[in-house]
Design a protein around this motif. Structure first.
Motif, PDB file in Angstrom:
ATOM      1  N   VAL A 162      47.583  50.927  48.201  1.00 28.83           N
ATOM      2  CA  VAL A 162      47.614  52.126  49.308  1.00 28.83           C
ATOM      3  C   VAL A 162      48.938  51.572  49.981  1.00 28.83           C
ATOM      4  O   VAL A 162      49.586  52.609  50.759  1.00 28.83           O
ATOM      5  N   ARG A 163      48.834  50.276  50.546  1.00 29.65           N
ATOM      6  CA  ARG A 163      49.966  49.784  51.299  1.00 29.65           C
ATOM      7  C   ARG A 163      51.262  49.843  50.978  1.00 29.65           C
ATOM      8  O   ARG A 163      52.188  49.483  51.552  1.00 29.65           O
ATOM      9  N   HIS A 164      51.309  49.918  49.603  1.00 40.71           N
ATOM     10  CA  HIS A 164      52.503  49.837  48.797  1.00 40.71           C
ATOM     11  C   HIS A 164      52.803  50.956  47.815  1.00 40.71           C
ATOM     12  O   HIS A 164      52.727  50.871  46.638  1.00 40.71           O
ATOM     13  N   PRO A 165      52.582  52.218  48.479  1.00 38.17           N
ATOM     14  CA  PRO A 165      52.407  53.553  47.541  1.00 38.17           C
ATOM     15  C   PRO A 165      53.710  53.613  46.787  1.00 38.17           C
ATOM     16  O   PRO A 165      55.001  53.601  47.146  1.00 38.17           O
ATOM     17  N   GLY A 166      53.758  53.961  45.255  1.00 37.46           N
ATOM     18  CA  GLY A 166      54.935  54.157  44.538  1.00 37.46           C
ATOM     19  C   GLY A 166      55.711  52.972  44.096  1.00 37.46           C
ATOM     20  O   GLY A 166      56.482  52.875  42.993  1.00 37.46           O
ATOM     21  N   ALA A 167      55.343  51.590  44.594  1.00 36.30           N
ATOM     22  CA  ALA A 167      55.855  50.504  44.291  1.00 36.30           C
ATOM     23  C   ALA A 167      55.158  49.627  43.125  1.00 36.30           C
ATOM     24  O   ALA A 167      53.988  49.915  43.031  1.00 36.30           O
ATOM     25  N   LEU A 168      55.647  49.039  42.333  1.00 33.30           N
ATOM     26  CA  LEU A 168      55.325  48.368  41.365  1.00 33.30           C
ATOM     27  C   LEU A 168      54.634  47.087  42.162  1.00 33.30           C
ATOM     28  O   LEU A 168      55.141  46.067  42.774  1.00 33.30           O
ATOM     29  N   VAL A 169      53.329  46.674  41.902  1.00 36.64           N
ATOM     30  CA  VAL A 169      52.671  45.544  42.604  1.00 36.64           C
ATOM     31  C   VAL A 169      52.262  44.587  41.378  1.00 36.64           C
ATOM     32  O   VAL A 169      51.622  44.965  40.471  1.00 36.64           O
ATOM     33  N   THR A 170      53.053  43.540  41.281  1.00 38.46           N
ATOM     34  CA  THR A 170      52.783  42.629  40.183  1.00 38.46           C
ATOM     35  C   THR A 170      51.636  41.888  40.046  1.00 38.46           C
ATOM     36  O   THR A 170      50.861  41.778  41.095  1.00 38.46           O
ATOM     37  N   ARG A 171      51.234  41.493  38.891  1.00 40.94           N
ATOM     38  CA  ARG A 171      49.609  40.667  38.709  1.00 40.94           C
ATOM     39  C   ARG A 171      49.860  39.676  39.544  1.00 40.94           C
ATOM     40  O   ARG A 171      48.642  39.188  40.185  1.00 40.94           O
ATOM     41  N   GLN A 172      50.853  38.614  39.735  1.00 41.48           N
ATOM     42  CA  GLN A 172      50.970  37.775  40.302  1.00 41.48           C
ATOM     43  C   GLN A 172      50.810  37.871  41.948  1.00 41.48           C
ATOM     44  O   GLN A 172      49.974  37.118  42.581  1.00 41.48           O
ATOM     45  N   GLU A 173      51.229  39.001  42.415  1.00 44.64           N
ATOM     46  CA  GLU A 173      51.212  39.419  43.509  1.00 44.64           C
ATOM     47  C   GLU A 173      49.532  39.553  43.963  1.00 44.64           C
ATOM     48  O   GLU A 173      49.111  39.282  45.233  1.00 44.64           O
ATOM     49  N   LEU A 174      48.987  40.512  43.055  1.00 45.37           N
ATOM     50  CA  LEU A 174      47.596  40.865  43.364  1.00 45.37           C
ATOM     51  C   LEU A 174      46.712  39.565  43.022  1.00 45.37           C
ATOM     52  O   LEU A 174      45.631  39.163  43.884  1.00 45.37           O
ATOM     53  N   LEU A 175      47.022  38.717  42.223  1.00 46.10           N
ATOM     54  CA  LEU A 175      46.299  37.564  42.059  1.00 46.10           C
ATOM     55  C   LEU A 175      46.260  36.752  43.532  1.00 46.10           C
ATOM     56  O   LEU A 175      45.139  36.111  43.901  1.00 46.10           O
ATOM     57  N   ARG A 176      47.344  36.481  44.135  1.00 45.47           N
ATOM     58  CA  ARG A 176      47.453  35.776  45.255  1.00 45.47           C
ATOM     59  C   ARG A 176      47.050  36.575  46.334  1.00 45.47           C
ATOM     60  O   ARG A 176      46.093  35.968  47.095  1.00 45.47           O
ATOM     61  N   GLU A 177      47.273  38.032  46.512  1.00 45.65           N
ATOM     62  CA  GLU A 177      46.203  38.707  47.456  1.00 45.65           C
ATOM     63  C   GLU A 177      44.643  38.702  47.468  1.00 45.65           C
ATOM     64  O   GLU A 177      44.189  38.402  48.533  1.00 45.65           O
ATOM     65  N   LEU A 178      44.239  38.630  46.127  1.00 49.00           N
ATOM     66  CA  LEU A 178      42.676  38.712  46.089  1.00 49.00           C
ATOM     67  C   LEU A 178      42.137  37.413  46.123  1.00 49.00           C
ATOM     68  O   LEU A 178      41.003  37.288  46.414  1.00 49.00           O
ATOM     69  N   TRP A 179      42.962  36.355  45.224  1.00 48.48           N
ATOM     70  CA  TRP A 179      42.149  34.915  45.188  1.00 48.48           C
ATOM     71  C   TRP A 179      42.926  33.856  45.794  1.00 48.48           C
ATOM     72  O   TRP A 179      42.697  32.664  45.539  1.00 48.48           O
ATOM     73  N   GLY A 180      44.074  34.148  46.606  1.00 49.62           N
ATOM     74  CA  GLY A 180      44.608  33.316  47.568  1.00 49.62           C
ATOM     75  C   GLY A 180      45.584  32.321  46.702  1.00 49.62           C
ATOM     76  O   GLY A 180      46.058  31.260  47.276  1.00 49.62           O
ATOM     77  N   THR A 181      46.018  32.439  45.416  1.00 49.85           N
ATOM     78  CA  THR A 181      46.863  31.794  44.593  1.00 49.85           C
ATOM     79  C   THR A 181      47.812  32.808  43.484  1.00 49.85           C
ATOM     80  O   THR A 181      47.177  33.780  42.998  1.00 49.85           O
ATOM     81  N   GLU A 182      48.913  32.380  43.532  1.00 53.02           N
ATOM     82  CA  GLU A 182      49.647  33.145  41.959  1.00 53.02           C
ATOM     83  C   GLU A 182      49.651  32.300  41.043  1.00 53.02           C
ATOM     84  O   GLU A 182      50.413  32.410  40.231  1.00 53.02           O
ATOM     85  N   GLN A 183      48.776  31.045  40.836  1.00 56.28           N
ATOM     86  CA  GLN A 183      48.948  30.317  39.792  1.00 56.28           C
ATOM     87  C   GLN A 183      48.005  30.428  38.726  1.00 56.28           C
ATOM     88  O   GLN A 183      47.867  30.217  37.739  1.00 56.28           O
ATOM     89  N   ALA A 184      47.051  31.275  39.145  1.00 56.66           N
ATOM     90  CA  ALA A 184      45.948  31.737  38.189  1.00 56.66           C
ATOM     91  C   ALA A 184      46.763  32.565  37.300  1.00 56.66           C
ATOM     92  O   ALA A 184      47.586  33.333  37.364  1.00 56.66           O
ATOM     93  N   THR A 185      46.070  32.291  36.061  1.00 56.09           N
ATOM     94  CA  THR A 185      46.594  32.771  34.761  1.00 56.09           C
ATOM     95  C   THR A 185      45.650  33.766  34.216  1.00 56.09           C
ATOM     96  O   THR A 185      46.165  34.610  33.308  1.00 56.09           O
TER      97      THR A 185
END
Length: 223
Positions: A162-185
């Protein structure tokens, strides 16, 4: 800014108190889970730093108790490195997870990020798509006028979109946002939570028109 540190390691608490005070933070500390809940009610901290393995009540129980009445940002600081512990803490309502041992610069960066996020949420207007209304300040969702219950992780995922309407939110960005790391696969969790959000918010979850998947890339919210 006032920080509540809940940890039964007196040496760590003493070191954090000295270091964080030097960076302008007002620190109060609790040695166990029950004291943490009591201090949070008395002191109204701006951010809580919370260990998982404490006497009286463990960290997840404290998170559940705090989330019953406050949206204060919570950073779990724990020696537990298992993904199950991290998921349990985040699903209970924690905002971030830092694994011990940690670099103080990393912790300070997480504190700054949460401070910005908390400030950004203040006074935000509601956002609507379809028959759904998202109130960012109240952290609530309604559909066709009826309240929609979301888990803490579902809320964080929706809030970020919602804070980025219309924008592509990458999987890595969401992993970092939800679980504190972008290294998760493992992106299976992302697919699961997105599926749950669609069931709750889309008119036809099998043919979504607002919560869209960009195959191989990430997700996009179309208002």
């Amino acid at each position: 800014m006032k920080l509540l540190i809940a940890d039964d390691d007196p040496q760590l608490v003493r070191a954090l108190r000295i270091t964080l005070a030097a960076h302008g933070y007002d620190v109060v500390a609790a040695p166990d889970g029950a004291a943490a809940i009591q201090l949070a009610a008395q002191e109204h901290p701006d951010i809580v730093l919370l260990d998982l393995g404490m006497p009286q009540l463990d960290g997840v129980q404290v998170i559940h108790a705090l989330r019953g009445w406050t949206t204060v940002p919570i950073i779990v600081v724990s020696g537990r490195t298992g993904s199950a512990d991290k998921v349990d803490a985040l699903d209970a309502g924690a905002d971030d997870y830092v694994t011990k041992p940690f670099q103080i610069d990393e912790l300070l960066a997480r504190l700054r990020a949460l401070s910005r996020r908390a400030g950004a949420g203040a006074g935000e207007a509601t956002v609507a798509f379809g028959d759904v209304v998202v109130d960012l300040a109240a952290k609530s969702v309604a559909r066709a006028g009826a309240h929609v219950h979301l888990t803490p992780t579902e809320w964080r995922m929706l809030e970020h979109l919602v804070r980025h309407p219309g924008a592509l939110v990458t999987r890595q960005e969401l992993l970092r946002e939800l679980w504190g790391t972008e290294q998760a696969t493992d992106t299976g969790y992302l697919r699961l939570y997105m599926s749950q959000l669609r069931k709750k918010l889309e008119a036809d979850p099998s043919a979504p028109v607002h919560l869209l998947t960009e195959q191989g890339r990430g997700y996009r919210l179309v208002l």
